[in-house]
Write an enzyme that holds these catalytic residues in place. Structure first.
Site, PDB file in Angstrom:
ATOM      1  N   LYS A   1       0.826  -1.207   0.000  1.00 40.95           N
ATOM      2  CA  LYS A   1       0.000   0.000   0.000  1.00 40.95           C
ATOM      3  C   LYS A   1       0.865   1.263   0.000  1.00 40.95           C
ATOM      4  CE  LYS A   1      -2.354  -1.337   3.640  1.00 40.95           C
ATOM      5  NZ  LYS A   1      -1.872  -2.737   3.759  1.00 40.95           N
ATOM      6  N   THR A   2       1.885   1.299   0.842  1.00 44.36           N
ATOM      7  CA  THR A   2       2.769   2.462   0.867  1.00 44.36           C
ATOM      8  C   THR A   2       3.522   2.610  -0.449  1.00 44.36           C
ATOM      9  OG1 THR A   2       3.055   2.230   3.262  1.00 44.36           O
ATOM     10  CG2 THR A   2       4.688   3.550   2.083  1.00 44.36           C
TER      11      THR A   2
ATOM     12  N   ASP B   1      -1.225   6.764   6.256  1.00 46.23           N
ATOM     13  CA  ASP B   1      -1.230   5.339   6.579  1.00 46.23           C
ATOM     14  C   ASP B   1      -2.107   5.091   7.803  1.00 46.23           C
ATOM     15  OD1 ASP B   1      -0.611   2.697   6.321  1.00 46.23           O
ATOM     16  OD2 ASP B   1       1.392   2.844   7.185  1.00 46.23           O
TER      17      ASP B   1
ATOM     18  N   THR C   1      -5.640  -1.215   7.123  1.00 42.27           N
ATOM     19  CA  THR C   1      -5.707  -2.668   7.252  1.00 42.27           C
ATOM     20  C   THR C   1      -7.070  -3.106   7.767  1.00 42.27           C
ATOM     21  OG1 THR C   1      -4.758  -2.492   9.481  1.00 42.27           O
ATOM     22  CG2 THR C   1      -3.235  -2.900   7.667  1.00 42.27           C
TER      23      THR C   1
ATOM     24  N   ARG D   1       6.448  -8.161   1.693  1.00 42.96           N
ATOM     25  CA  ARG D   1       7.325  -7.615   2.734  1.00 42.96           C
ATOM     26  C   ARG D   1       8.040  -8.731   3.473  1.00 42.96           C
ATOM     27  NH1 ARG D   1       4.305  -4.116   6.979  1.00 42.96           N
ATOM     28  NH2 ARG D   1       4.244  -2.644   5.225  1.00 42.96           N
TER      29      ARG D   1
END
Length: 343
Positions: free
Chosen positions: A67-68, A112, A161, A220
């Site tokens: 997402k980032t 975020d 999330t 990640r």
């Protein structure tokens, strides 16, 4: 005479540089999430043709799926500056007002964990997203005055999330909402291959597949495991810069990551369910106390993966261990484990 540099600062800078290099810089380089990429590309192309800021974007999904990175790509492909913030950092409406009023025309604002903003900040954001305007309250009580403040047009990219915690008025103001899905093993192998080239380590296909299988469907985690494998190869010599399947297994076993990606905490939760509570059902808080972890950590980090791969079930009476959990931990069952359908 210049002062000697702190080696730790140089090391941190190097790690940050590596972390940045592992992030893809464009939608074309981004692996996986094919539908979301096509949708974002259309949205950005339309904004570029019409010479306007892109619509506000909400990215939802589990941690570690990009997402980032996508927010950075939106700013890069829009050729706009990017401002980074987070929901927990915006605790008052004044914090948000200061942030919004400092934005440059067309700037991309990334927030975020946007669901963790306070209610007062959320309400201010409604007007800012829709009309590029906020109302500043001056004074208190009966003498308070509302002063409108115009904002430069901007694009908000929110990441969450837990999209269910976002109020409907805020969610409805996003022009595009995307949900990121967990990655398939083949896609994670591509992630490992690309990251290995950045880290200058050779990882044969069979070794890439082993890392991908243990990565819980999350890029990640795949990158983190790859870096631990690289460290293992560097320390244990051999063909420096080349990782074999044996190296991958040895490195990840050392860090308690098993063949399906379970770590120490995952196995502790399953072990408690099976040995202490005979497979359940057991409440979340009781389970968290038993393994010495926060209930939020169990619920947000451990439980989703265990449920997704069929090792844990959630029922109205609590969490249960499935027969597959017994098999994975190689624990014999005294009686038939409870199944979700039986409760």
């Amino acid at each position: 005479m210049s002062e000697p540099r702190d080696p730790s600062l140089a090391e941190d800078a190097g790690e940050l540089a590596v972390e940045g290099a592992l992030r893809p810089g464009s939608l074309a380089e981004f692996i996986g999430q094919h539908k979301v990429r096509r949708q974002l590309q259309l949205l950005l192309d339309a904004a570029r043709i019409q010479q306007r800021p892109a619509d506000h974007i909400l990215l939802s999904g589990p941690p570690g799926l990009g997402k980032t990175t996508l927010a950075m790509i939106v700013a890069h492909e829009s050729e706009r500056p990017l401002r980074l913030s987070s929901g927990p950092a915006i605790q008052h409406a004044g914090d948000l007002a200061a942030l919004l009023s400092s934005l440059l025309p067309g700037e991309v604002l990334f927030i975020d964990e946007i669901h963790r903003m306070t209610r007062s900040a959320e309400e201010m954001l409604y007007l800012a997203m829709e009309d590029f305007r906020i109302d500043i309250m001056v004074g208190k009580g009966a003498g308070a005055t509302s002063i409108p403040l115009d904002l430069a047009p901007f694009t908000l990219v929110g990441a969450t999330t837990r999209s269910g915690l976002l109020p409907n008025p805020l969610r409805d103001r996003f022009g595009f909402t995307a949900h990121l899905e967990y990655y398939e093993t083949a896609e994670l192998e591509q992630v490992v291959e690309r990251s290995a080239s950045v880290l200058d380590v050779t990882v044969p296909p069979v070794a890439r597949a082993e890392i991908a299988r243990r990565s819980r469907g999350t890029p990640r985690i795949a990158n983190r495991l790859l870096r631990r494998v690289r460290d293992y190869v560097v320390v244990h010599g051999g063909d420096a810069g080349s990782a074999t399947e044996a190296d991958v297994s040895a490195a990840l076993d050392l860090y308690d990551v098993d063949a399906i990606g379970l770590d120490r905490l995952d196995r502790a939760v399953l072990d408690a369910l099976i040995r202490r509570f005979r497979g359940g059902p057991v409440g979340l808080n009781t389970l968290a106390v038993t393994v010495g972890e926060e209930a939020e950590t169990i619920e947000s980090v451990v439980e989703p993966y265990l449920v997704r791969i069929g090792l844990m079930g959630r029922t109205p009476r609590g969490r249960i261990a499935t027969p597959e959990a017994y098999a994975h931990l190689r624990v014999p069952r005294a009686d038939e484990a409870l199944r979700i359908d039986d409760l």
